[in-house]
Design an enzyme around this catalytic site. Structure first.
Site, PDB file in Angstrom:
ATOM      1  N   ASP A 248      69.414  32.446  21.996  1.00 47.60           N
ATOM      2  CA  ASP A 248      69.866  33.085  23.240  1.00 47.60           C
ATOM      3  C   ASP A 248      69.389  32.363  24.498  1.00 47.60           C
ATOM      4  O   ASP A 248      69.494  32.916  25.595  1.00 47.60           O
ATOM      5  CB  ASP A 248      69.357  34.536  23.271  1.00 47.60           C
ATOM      6  CG  ASP A 248      70.244  35.466  22.447  1.00 47.60           C
ATOM      7  OD1 ASP A 248      71.464  35.487  22.705  1.00 47.60           O
ATOM      8  OD2 ASP A 248      69.719  36.152  21.556  1.00 47.60           O
TER       9      ASP A 248
ATOM     10  N   GLU B 241      68.504  34.110  32.746  1.00 44.04           N
ATOM     11  CA  GLU B 241      68.198  35.225  33.652  1.00 44.04           C
ATOM     12  C   GLU B 241      67.111  36.140  33.096  1.00 44.04           C
ATOM     13  O   GLU B 241      66.321  36.708  33.855  1.00 44.04           O
ATOM     14  CB  GLU B 241      69.455  36.062  33.889  1.00 44.04           C
ATOM     15  CG  GLU B 241      69.170  37.338  34.664  1.00 44.04           C
ATOM     16  CD  GLU B 241      70.385  38.221  34.831  1.00 44.04           C
ATOM     17  OE1 GLU B 241      70.701  38.532  35.982  1.00 44.04           O
ATOM     18  OE2 GLU B 241      71.024  38.600  33.826  1.00 44.04           O
ATOM     19  N   ASP B 242      67.071  36.276  31.774  1.00 48.26           N
ATOM     20  CA  ASP B 242      66.153  37.258  31.188  1.00 48.26           C
ATOM     21  C   ASP B 242      64.695  36.815  31.198  1.00 48.26           C
ATOM     22  O   ASP B 242      63.803  37.620  30.935  1.00 48.26           O
ATOM     23  CB  ASP B 242      66.607  37.585  29.749  1.00 48.26           C
ATOM     24  CG  ASP B 242      67.937  38.302  29.768  1.00 48.26           C
ATOM     25  OD1 ASP B 242      68.102  39.201  30.614  1.00 48.26           O
ATOM     26  OD2 ASP B 242      68.827  37.948  28.970  1.00 48.26           O
TER      27      ASP B 242
ATOM     28  N   ARG C  12      63.267  36.220  21.548  1.00 54.75           N
ATOM     29  CA  ARG C  12      63.490  35.573  22.842  1.00 54.75           C
ATOM     30  C   ARG C  12      62.192  35.272  23.602  1.00 54.75           C
ATOM     31  O   ARG C  12      62.229  34.649  24.664  1.00 54.75           O
ATOM     32  CB  ARG C  12      64.424  36.451  23.691  1.00 54.75           C
ATOM     33  CG  ARG C  12      65.785  36.679  23.018  1.00 54.75           C
ATOM     34  CD  ARG C  12      66.854  37.050  23.995  1.00 54.75           C
ATOM     35  NE  ARG C  12      66.962  36.033  25.038  1.00 54.75           N
ATOM     36  CZ  ARG C  12      67.631  36.206  26.163  1.00 54.75           C
ATOM     37  NH1 ARG C  12      68.270  37.340  26.382  1.00 54.75           N
ATOM     38  NH2 ARG C  12      67.675  35.248  27.074  1.00 54.75           N
TER      39      ARG C  12
ATOM     40  N   ARG D  88      65.191  46.899  26.153  1.00 52.70           N
ATOM     41  CA  ARG D  88      64.452  45.637  26.315  1.00 52.70           C
ATOM     42  C   ARG D  88      63.294  45.714  27.320  1.00 52.70           C
ATOM     43  O   ARG D  88      62.490  44.794  27.385  1.00 52.70           O
ATOM     44  CB  ARG D  88      65.411  44.547  26.791  1.00 52.70           C
ATOM     45  CG  ARG D  88      66.575  44.261  25.855  1.00 52.70           C
ATOM     46  CD  ARG D  88      66.118  43.540  24.610  1.00 52.70           C
ATOM     47  NE  ARG D  88      67.225  43.316  23.698  1.00 52.70           N
ATOM     48  CZ  ARG D  88      68.040  42.261  23.766  1.00 52.70           C
ATOM     49  NH1 ARG D  88      67.865  41.352  24.691  1.00 52.70           N
ATOM     50  NH2 ARG D  88      69.026  42.130  22.891  1.00 52.70           N
TER      51      ARG D  88
ATOM     52  N   HIS E  77      71.802  46.007  29.538  1.00 51.08           N
ATOM     53  CA  HIS E  77      70.877  45.817  30.665  1.00 51.08           C
ATOM     54  C   HIS E  77      71.349  46.600  31.892  1.00 51.08           C
ATOM     55  O   HIS E  77      72.534  46.935  32.007  1.00 51.08           O
ATOM     56  CB  HIS E  77      70.839  44.336  31.057  1.00 51.08           C
ATOM     57  CG  HIS E  77      70.116  43.445  30.105  1.00 51.08           C
ATOM     58  ND1 HIS E  77      70.667  42.286  29.606  1.00 51.08           N
ATOM     59  CD2 HIS E  77      68.871  43.525  29.572  1.00 51.08           C
ATOM     60  CE1 HIS E  77      69.795  41.694  28.806  1.00 51.08           C
ATOM     61  NE2 HIS E  77      68.697  42.425  28.766  1.00 51.08           N
TER      62      HIS E  77
ATOM     63  N   CYS F   4      73.702  36.393  33.658  1.00 52.17           N
ATOM     64  CA  CYS F   4      72.714  35.988  32.636  1.00 52.17           C
ATOM     65  C   CYS F   4      72.459  34.498  32.549  1.00 52.17           C
ATOM     66  O   CYS F   4      71.422  34.081  32.055  1.00 52.17           O
ATOM     67  CB  CYS F   4      73.168  36.370  31.238  1.00 52.17           C
ATOM     68  SG  CYS F   4      74.156  37.784  31.128  1.00 52.17           S
TER      69      CYS F   4
END
Ligand code: CIR
Length: 257
Positions: free
Chosen positions: A59, A64-65, A84, A129, A159, A246
């Site tokens: 991923d 962005e995460d 991740r 998350r 999200h 993202c």
């Protein structure tokens, strides 16, 4: 402005999926779409810093995460999916020249996709998350900088920014099935077209907007309100539950130290 992006992992087929069924992913198409996304950023006068592929991290295109970049500092997240968490180290390194960095630590969990910044207000989605520990840590990190941090409950979407993003500092684009619109009563609320559930995700770059081409009905509404929209096709990345926000970390030019 700068944007950090990352090349698509050859293992993207093994991405995390929460609300979508797995579908075959065409990596060539995904790479073409990602290249067009980078080009669209450049066309909007953004300097794109393209990081190399992390082949083993499925991923990792969804940068962005992994971090939140404010004008004054960056906060490196601790992503909510175990698979991740290894993505953050190289992002912390890439941000080092630009910002002082603070970190979300265990037991905090935070995906950047859950963080919506509007002016000095930081909204954090309490999704599968991201948790309250992270909201508290983020709030502590930002206290000195005059940001207000608010945790928000979320419906059945991945999200916060799947459910709501900002068009400008006074206007939000929102899917009322996934976020209670009264939480945004201080703003003008534009609801996505009812045929386009995933249409609430839009990227602001200065006064420009970058949007997925797959939501023509909502796009028309936004354009009618006088906002020019640049569109990119994200259909292959959407199969990995990704959207336009993202794939980049966008921040104002400013170097650190
Ligand atoms: C994941 O589930 O983590 C990825 N397959 C998709 C992440 C999308 N990121 C985002 O919306 N910020």
């Amino acid at each position: 402005m700068y944007a950090i992006t990352r090349a698509i992992s050859s293992a993207m087929q093994n991405c995390e999926l929460t609300h979508l069924q797995r579908q075959p992913l065409d990596l060539n198409i995904a790479r073409e779409q990602h290249a067009a996304y980078n080009d669209a950023l450049r066309a909007l006068n953004v300097t794109v810093i393209e990081l190399d592929e992390q082949a083993e991290l499925a991923d990792s295109v969804f940068v962005e995460d992994t971090a939140l970049v404010f004008d004054e500092l960056a906060v490196i997240t601790r992503p909510g999916a175990d698979s991740r968490q290894a993505e953050t180290a190289s992002i912390a390194e890439a941000l080092a020249p630009y910002r002082k960095r603070l970190f979300i630590e265990a037991p905090g969990l935070l995906d950047g996709g859950d963080v919506l910044l509007i002016d000095r207000h930081v909204y954090v989605g309490l999704s599968s998350r991201s948790n309250e520990h992270a909201v508290k840590q983020l709030s502590d990190h930002l206290t000195a900088y005059d940001y207000r941090v608010t945790g928000l409950n979320l419906g059945k979407c991945l999200h916060l920014k799947t459910a709501v993003t900002a068009i400008d500092n006074e206007t939000v684009l929102l899917n009322p099935d996934w976020i209670d619109r009264s939480l945004f009563s201080d703003y003008k609320v534009v609801e996505v077209h009812s045929d386009e559930a995933f249409a609430a995700n839009i990227v602001r770059i200065g006064n420009a907007l970058l949007y997925a081409s797959t939501f023509p009905k909502t796009q028309k509404m936004i354009e009618k309100m006088g906002y020019p929209v640049t569109c990119v096709n994200m259909s292959e990345l959407a199969k990995a539950e990704g959207a336009v926000t993202c794939c980049s970390l966008i921040f104002n030019q400013r170097t650190c130290g």
